[in-house]
Design an enzyme around this catalytic site. Structure first.
Site, PDB file in Angstrom:
ATOM      1  N   SER A   1       0.823  -1.219   0.000  1.00  0.00           N
ATOM      2  CA  SER A   1       0.000   0.000   0.000  1.00  0.00           C
ATOM      3  C   SER A   1       0.854   1.265   0.000  1.00  0.00           C
ATOM      4  O   SER A   1       0.346   2.347  -0.283  1.00  0.00           O
ATOM      5  CB  SER A   1      -0.911   0.052   1.230  1.00  0.00           C
ATOM      6  OG  SER A   1      -1.728  -1.059   1.288  1.00  0.00           O
TER       7      SER A   1
ATOM      8  N   LYS B   1       3.546   4.977   4.833  1.00  0.00           N
ATOM      9  CA  LYS B   1       4.409   3.876   4.409  1.00  0.00           C
ATOM     10  C   LYS B   1       5.240   4.263   3.176  1.00  0.00           C
ATOM     11  O   LYS B   1       6.356   3.763   2.997  1.00  0.00           O
ATOM     12  CB  LYS B   1       3.569   2.626   4.136  1.00  0.00           C
ATOM     13  CG  LYS B   1       2.946   2.022   5.404  1.00  0.00           C
ATOM     14  CD  LYS B   1       3.995   1.415   6.343  1.00  0.00           C
ATOM     15  CE  LYS B   1       3.352   0.596   7.455  1.00  0.00           C
ATOM     16  NZ  LYS B   1       4.332  -0.143   8.277  1.00  0.00           N
TER      17      LYS B   1
ATOM     18  N   TYR C   1      -2.365   5.955   5.962  1.00  0.00           N
ATOM     19  CA  TYR C   1      -1.544   4.733   5.970  1.00  0.00           C
ATOM     20  C   TYR C   1      -0.626   4.699   4.745  1.00  0.00           C
ATOM     21  O   TYR C   1       0.578   4.473   4.859  1.00  0.00           O
ATOM     22  CB  TYR C   1      -2.463   3.513   5.999  1.00  0.00           C
ATOM     23  CG  TYR C   1      -1.749   2.201   6.201  1.00  0.00           C
ATOM     24  CD1 TYR C   1      -1.071   1.925   7.395  1.00  0.00           C
ATOM     25  CD2 TYR C   1      -1.759   1.217   5.210  1.00  0.00           C
ATOM     26  CE1 TYR C   1      -0.424   0.707   7.587  1.00  0.00           C
ATOM     27  CE2 TYR C   1      -1.120  -0.001   5.399  1.00  0.00           C
ATOM     28  CZ  TYR C   1      -0.455  -0.248   6.587  1.00  0.00           C
ATOM     29  OH  TYR C   1       0.186  -1.457   6.777  1.00  0.00           O
TER      30      TYR C   1
HETATM   31  N1  LIG Z   1      -1.304  -7.590   8.476  1.00  0.00           N
HETATM   32  C1  LIG Z   1      -1.119  -7.253   7.206  1.00  0.00           C
HETATM   33  O1  LIG Z   1      -1.770  -7.785   6.294  1.00  0.00           O
HETATM   34  C2  LIG Z   1      -0.082  -6.242   6.827  1.00  0.00           C
HETATM   35  C3  LIG Z   1       0.068  -5.930   5.469  1.00  0.00           C
HETATM   36  C4  LIG Z   1       1.042  -5.032   5.096  1.00  0.00           C
HETATM   37  C5  LIG Z   1       1.872  -4.470   6.069  1.00  0.00           C
HETATM   38  N2  LIG Z   1       1.693  -4.765   7.378  1.00  0.00           N
HETATM   39  C6  LIG Z   1       2.612  -4.156   8.353  1.00  0.00           C
HETATM   40  O2  LIG Z   1       3.136  -5.160   9.197  1.00  0.00           O
HETATM   41  C7  LIG Z   1       3.391  -4.619  10.492  1.00  0.00           C
HETATM   42  C8  LIG Z   1       2.671  -5.419  11.554  1.00  0.00           C
HETATM   43  O3  LIG Z   1       1.303  -5.470  11.220  1.00  0.00           O
HETATM   44  P1  LIG Z   1       0.232  -6.335  12.010  1.00  0.00           P
HETATM   45  O4  LIG Z   1      -0.798  -6.729  11.046  1.00  0.00           O
HETATM   46  O5  LIG Z   1       0.913  -7.362  12.840  1.00  0.00           O
HETATM   47  O6  LIG Z   1      -0.396  -5.161  12.899  1.00  0.00           O
HETATM   48  P2  LIG Z   1      -0.844  -5.135  14.372  1.00  0.00           P
HETATM   49  O7  LIG Z   1      -1.396  -6.464  14.748  1.00  0.00           O
HETATM   50  O8  LIG Z   1      -1.672  -3.921  14.539  1.00  0.00           O
HETATM   51  O9  LIG Z   1       0.534  -4.962  15.128  1.00  0.00           O
HETATM   52  C9  LIG Z   1       1.194  -3.727  15.184  1.00  0.00           C
HETATM   53  C10 LIG Z   1       1.885  -3.700  16.513  1.00  0.00           C
HETATM   54  O10 LIG Z   1       2.518  -2.423  16.681  1.00  0.00           O
HETATM   55  C11 LIG Z   1       2.180  -1.962  17.973  1.00  0.00           C
HETATM   56  N3  LIG Z   1       2.270  -0.510  18.021  1.00  0.00           N
HETATM   57  C12 LIG Z   1       1.432   0.404  17.460  1.00  0.00           C
HETATM   58  N4  LIG Z   1       1.838   1.633  17.763  1.00  0.00           N
HETATM   59  C13 LIG Z   1       2.956   1.499  18.519  1.00  0.00           C
HETATM   60  C14 LIG Z   1       3.824   2.408  19.151  1.00  0.00           C
HETATM   61  N5  LIG Z   1       3.625   3.736  19.058  1.00  0.00           N
HETATM   62  N6  LIG Z   1       4.870   1.936  19.857  1.00  0.00           N
HETATM   63  C15 LIG Z   1       5.083   0.605  19.965  1.00  0.00           C
HETATM   64  N7  LIG Z   1       4.288  -0.321  19.399  1.00  0.00           N
HETATM   65  C16 LIG Z   1       3.239   0.127  18.694  1.00  0.00           C
HETATM   66  C17 LIG Z   1       0.767  -2.444  18.183  1.00  0.00           C
HETATM   67  O11 LIG Z   1       0.422  -2.361  19.533  1.00  0.00           O
HETATM   68  P3  LIG Z   1      -1.119  -2.044  19.918  1.00  0.00           P
HETATM   69  O12 LIG Z   1      -1.910  -3.064  19.249  1.00  0.00           O
HETATM   70  O13 LIG Z   1      -1.147  -2.143  21.403  1.00  0.00           O
HETATM   71  O14 LIG Z   1      -1.463  -0.699  19.360  1.00  0.00           O
HETATM   72  C18 LIG Z   1       0.911  -3.859  17.667  1.00  0.00           C
HETATM   73  O15 LIG Z   1       1.517  -4.716  18.608  1.00  0.00           O
HETATM   74  C19 LIG Z   1       2.942  -3.160  10.428  1.00  0.00           C
HETATM   75  O16 LIG Z   1       4.053  -2.346  10.125  1.00  0.00           O
HETATM   76  C20 LIG Z   1       1.948  -3.139   9.270  1.00  0.00           C
HETATM   77  O17 LIG Z   1       1.832  -1.878   8.682  1.00  0.00           O
HETATM   78  C21 LIG Z   1       0.731  -5.636   7.790  1.00  0.00           C
END
Ligand SMILES: NC(=O)c1ccc[n+]([C@@H]2O[C@H](COP(=O)([O-])OP(=O)(O)OC[C@H]3O[C@@H](n4cnc5c(N)ncnc54)[C@H](OP(=O)(O)O)[C@@H]3O)[C@@H](O)[C@H]2O)c1
Length: 227
Positions: free
Chosen positions: A136, A154, A150
């Site tokens: 994205s 990114k 978002y």
């Molecule tokens: N899942 C997908 O399909 C997907 C696709 C493309 C990219 N990504 C990227 O992959 C990464 C992980 O995604 P995910 O799906 O595992 O997301 P997620 O489940 O929301 O995990 C993100 C983590 O970051 C933590 N976080 C947020 N703000 C923070 C801060 N200020 N300081 C420290 N920790 C913080 C969150 O904690 P809280 O929950 O407590 O806020 C959560 O543990 C992200 O960079 C996301 O953009 C994910």
């Protein structure tokens, strides 16, 4: 023993990175936003160290870097990120404070984390800094618009990682942006790829990263993505 420092380990992709590296005998510094995550992270192994740090708080990041001063970090994974729900109107913008919060956590904070841990990573054997981006954030791949906060955060992260690859080259530090795929996590129930498969794929890419690939944007299953 190799050491990883991973941000955003409360759950999802960050937790799975911590779980897999710990299972492979790595020492893991797991950075979490929620104190309640301490127990499950610490239960993974005696070599998983929980740190309650908001990555968008520069004083907290500096304090952690200071606490770990003198420790080599082979692999820094900037994984923590946030999202803003859609707002009203054609562009469905969130309010500007929310937009700015997303930019701060997803694009600005990882640069400051990289700066704070440069010496720890440069002192290690592997010298790797990986940033979890997303398709994205690709300008070349954007055919549908929307999700301004978002996407912009990114895309900005991509630029930062490319610049870091130039600025850290003399220290031998290798940087890369990784797209994890559309992963099923607690916050993204509609994802298609199981989280363990995505993380296993990204670990394979990380393991094979070379100096020549520093500053590249890569998919979890191999291949590169247009910036
Ligand atoms: N899942 C997908 O399909 C997907 C696709 C493309 C990219 N990504 C990227 O992959 C990464 C992980 O995604 P995910 O799906 O595992 O997301 P997620 O489940 O929301 O995990 C993100 C983590 O970051 C933590 N976080 C947020 N703000 C923070 C801060 N200020 N300081 C420290 N920790 C913080 C969150 O904690 P809280 O929950 O407590 O806020 C959560 O543990 C992200 O960079 C996301 O953009 C994910």
């Amino acid at each position: 023993m190799s050491t990883a420092l991973i941000t955003g380990c409360d759950y999802g992709i960050g937790f799975e990175f911590a779980r897999q590296y710990a299972a492979d005998g790595w020492k893991v510094h797991a950075v979490c936003l929620d104190e309640a995550s301490r127990e499950k992270l610490s239960a993974l192994s005696n070599d998983v160290h929980f740190h309650h740090v908001d990555v968008s708080d520069p004083a907290a990041v500096s304090a952690l870097a200071e606490r770990l001063r003198g420790e080599a970090v082979d692999l820094l994974i900037n994984n923590a990120a946030t999202f803003a729900p859609d707002g009203p109107g054609t562009l469905m913008l969130p309010d500007m404070d929310e937009f700015t919060r997303v930019m701060r956590v997803n694009a600005v904070a990882p640069i400051y984390v990289a700066d704070a841990f440069e010496t720890h990573v440069a002192a290690s054997d592997r010298k790797l800094m990986v940033f979890i981006g997303t398709r994205s954030g690709s300008i070349g791949d954007n055919g549908s618009g929307g999700h301004y906060a978002y996407r912009c955060s990114k895309a900005a992260l991509n630029m930062a990682v490319k610049s870091l690859s130039c600025d850290f080259a003399a220290q031998g530090v290798i940087t890369a942006v990784l797209h994890p795929g559309s992963v099923a996590t607690e916050t993204r129930k509609g994802g298609q790829i199981p989280v363990d498969e995505s993380v296993t794929g990204m670990r394979g890419i990380i393991e094979g990263l070379t100096k020549e690939q520093s500053g590249s944007f890569r998919r979890y299953d191999g291949g590169t993505i247009e910036w």
